[in-house]
Design an enzyme around this catalytic site. Structure first.
Site, short mmCIF file in Angstrom:
data_model
loop_
_atom_site.label_atom_id
_atom_site.label_comp_id
_atom_site.label_asym_id
_atom_site.label_seq_id
_atom_site.Cartn_x
_atom_site.Cartn_y
_atom_site.Cartn_z
N TYR A 180 10.88 66.94 51.34
CA TYR A 180 10.26 66.28 52.48
C TYR A 180 11.26 65.82 53.62
O TYR A 180 10.81 65.67 54.62
CB TYR A 180 9.78 64.72 51.81
CG TYR A 180 8.87 64.56 50.89
CD1 TYR A 180 8.13 65.73 50.28
CD2 TYR A 180 8.20 63.50 50.44
CE1 TYR A 180 7.00 65.66 49.78
CE2 TYR A 180 7.46 63.41 49.70
CZ TYR A 180 6.30 64.44 49.27
OH TYR A 180 5.44 64.44 48.28
N ASP A 189 8.49 60.78 43.54
CA ASP A 189 9.52 61.54 44.51
C ASP A 189 9.08 62.77 45.09
O ASP A 189 8.19 63.16 44.69
CB ASP A 189 10.90 61.64 43.97
CG ASP A 189 11.65 62.36 44.62
OD1 ASP A 189 12.13 62.00 45.97
OD2 ASP A 189 12.64 63.36 44.14
N SER A 190 9.58 63.38 45.94
CA SER A 190 9.30 64.66 46.62
C SER A 190 9.59 65.75 45.37
O SER A 190 9.08 66.85 45.41
CB SER A 190 10.04 65.02 47.77
OG SER A 190 11.65 64.89 47.46
N CYS A 220 11.84 57.93 46.54
CA CYS A 220 12.38 59.24 47.56
C CYS A 220 12.66 58.64 48.92
O CYS A 220 12.15 57.61 49.58
CB CYS A 220 11.01 60.03 47.88
SG CYS A 220 11.66 61.32 49.17
N GLU A 245 20.54 71.15 42.88
CA GLU A 245 19.36 71.73 42.26
C GLU A 245 19.83 73.01 41.37
O GLU A 245 19.14 73.41 40.52
CB GLU A 245 17.94 72.01 43.10
CG GLU A 245 17.81 70.46 43.48
CD GLU A 245 15.96 70.33 43.85
OE1 GLU A 245 15.63 71.44 43.78
OE2 GLU A 245 15.56 69.34 44.30
N CYS A 281 20.19 59.60 49.44
CA CYS A 281 19.16 60.65 49.08
C CYS A 281 19.23 60.62 47.57
O CYS A 281 20.27 60.31 46.92
CB CYS A 281 19.63 61.92 49.67
SG CYS A 281 18.76 63.38 48.97
N THR A 282 18.21 60.75 47.00
CA THR A 282 17.88 60.86 45.54
C THR A 282 18.97 61.77 44.80
O THR A 282 19.33 61.34 43.81
CB THR A 282 16.62 61.31 44.99
OG1 THR A 282 16.24 62.59 45.84
CG2 THR A 282 15.35 60.39 45.31
N HIS A 283 19.34 62.89 45.19
CA HIS A 283 20.31 63.68 44.73
C HIS A 283 21.48 63.37 44.76
O HIS A 283 22.48 63.73 43.83
CB HIS A 283 20.08 65.07 45.15
CG HIS A 283 18.78 65.85 44.98
ND1 HIS A 283 17.54 65.22 45.60
CD2 HIS A 283 18.39 66.86 44.42
CE1 HIS A 283 16.62 66.11 45.30
NE2 HIS A 283 16.92 67.02 44.56
N1 DGL Z 1 13.97 63.16 47.54
C1 DGL Z 1 14.46 63.33 48.77
C2 DGL Z 1 15.34 62.15 49.41
O1 DGL Z 1 15.62 61.06 48.73
C3 DGL Z 1 15.38 64.63 48.83
C4 DGL Z 1 14.68 65.80 48.66
C5 DGL Z 1 13.85 66.26 49.83
O2 DGL Z 1 14.08 66.54 51.03
O3 DGL Z 1 12.69 66.12 49.46
O4 DGL Z 1 15.15 61.84 50.88
#
Ligand code: DGL
Length: 293
Positions: A64, A32-33, A95, A174, A206-208
Site C-alpha cells: 500500500y 493490514d496490506s 497498517c 519479508e 510501518c508494520t514491518h
Molecule cells: N503495512 C504497511 C505499513 O505499515 C507496509 C507495507 C505496505 O507498503 O503495504 O505502512
C-alpha cells in the site's frame, strides 16, 4: 501531489450497519496490506489474550505504501465491509499507510469503534521526547501524508518531526533478512540523517519495522527511544474496550476458532511468514476474493 481527504469523502455512502449487535464476546477485526499487521496482532494477543481476532492481510494487493490515497481508501473500505460480516466489535487498522490515508473515511462510514496505529504511536512519541526532535520512519505514503507530524503537533507545537521514507525495509523483512549485513547497511544509509539532526525519539511507523528493532536500536544508539505503534495500539485498544465495557473477561471456549486469518492471495506463503512471527501458531489461513466486498 497528495489528494485531499475532503475530496475523497464526498459521495461517501451512509454508515455500514451490522444487523447483529456485537458484544464483549464478539471478535476484534484487524487488517493490514499483508503480513506486517501480524506485529500488531502479536501485541493484541499478548496484552489482551482473551480476545478473538479475525485478521485480514491484503497479500494480493500489497504494498500500500506506494499507492495513492484513493486506492488505499477503496481497498480499506472493502476490507472493513468484509470484517463487518463477522460482526466484529471493533476494527484495528494495523497498517500505518491505511491509517494515514483512510482513517477519516473509515471512521465516517463505520458505526463501530475503529482504531488505527498512527495516533497511539504519535501520542507516545509526543510524551517521551525530551529535546523535541522526533524522527518518523515509514513508507513513502505515510511520510507524504504528514499524518504523524499533524497528530504530534496537535499535542505539542514545540516539537519538530523529521520524516524519512525507508521503502527497502519491507522487502528486506519479508525476505527474512532481519539480522543481516545488508539490512544493517541499508539502515545506516537511511538513518544517518536522523542521527545527524540529533533526534531523541524514533517512531517505527510501518508494520514491518518492529521486526528489525534491534538493528535500528543499535544504529540509533542508546539515547534514542524507539516507539513501536503496534505496542501502543494494543495498549490503547485495551483501554478503549475497557471503557466501553467491551473487554472480554473470559478466554473464548475451546474450539471457538479464536484466531482466524484471511488473505487475498496464496494462504501458504502467508502462513510461512506468519508462523515465524506469531509463536502461538497459526493453524490455517483462508484465501478470499476481497474485490467482492
Ligand atoms: N503495512 C504497511 C505499513 O505499515 C507496509 C507495507 C505496505 O507498503 O503495504 O505502512
Amino acid at each position: 501531489m497528495t489528494e485531499t481527504r475532503a475530496g475523497l469523502n464526498k459521495n461517501r455512502n451512509k454508515k455500514w450497519n451490522q444487523d447483529v449487535p456485537s458484544g464483549k464476546d464478539a471478535p476484534i477485526g484487524v487488517f493490514d496490506s499483508g503480513v506486517g499487521g501480524l506485529t500488531v496482532v502479536r501485541e493484541i494477543m499478548r496484552q489482551i489474550p482473551n480476545e478473538k481476532i479475525i485478521y485480514f492481510g491484503d497479500t494480493a494487493r500489497v504494498p500500500y505504501g506506494s499507492k495513492s490515497q484513493e486506492t488505499v481508501t477503496r481497498f480499506s473500505e472493502q476490507i472493513v465491509r468484509f470484517l463487518q460480516t463477522f460482526h466484529v466489535k471493533t476494527i484495528v487498522v494495523a497498517c500505518n499507510t491505511a491509517s494515514a490515508y483512510a482513517m477519516d473515511a473509515l471512521e465516517q462510514d463505520c458505526d463501530i469503534p475503529i482504531i488505527g496505529v498512527v495516533k497511539p504511536g504519535a501520542r507516545m512519541a509526543a510524551e517521551v521526547t525530551r529535546n523535541g526532535r522526533i524522527g518518523v520512519i515509514a513508507t513513502e505514503a505515510t511520510i507524504n501524508s504528514q499524518i504523524y507530524t499533524q497528530y504530534i503537533q496537535e499535542l505539542n507545537q514545540n516539537v519538530t518531526i523529521y520524516g524519512k521514507a525507508c521503502p527497502l525495509f519491507v522487502p528486506l523483512v519479508e525476505e527474512g533478512l532481519l539480522e543481516d549485513p545488508v539490512t544493517d547497511e541499508i539502515a545506516r544509509r537511511y538513518l544517518t540523517e536522523l542521527i545527524d539532526i540529533d533526534i531523541d525519539t524514533l517512531i517505527l511507523g510501518c508494520t514491518h519495522y518492529p521486526l528489525i528493532r534491534s538493528t535500528l536500536g543499535r544504529i540509533m544508539g542508546p539515547n534514542v527511544t524507539l516507539v513501536n505503534p503496534a505496542y501502543e495500539t494494543a495498549r490503547e485498544l485495551r483501554q478503549m474496550l475497557k471503557q466501553m465495557n467491551l473487554l472480554n473477561q473470559e478466554p473464548p471456549k475451546l474450539g471457538s476458532n479464536r484466531y482466524q486469518f484471511y488473505v487475498s492471495d496464496k494462504a501458504e506463503k502467508f502462513m510461512n511468514f506468519a508462523n515465524s512471527i506469531i509463536k502461538y501458531g497459526i493453524l490455517s489461513a483462508k484465501t478470499i476474493h476481497i474485490e467482492k466486498y
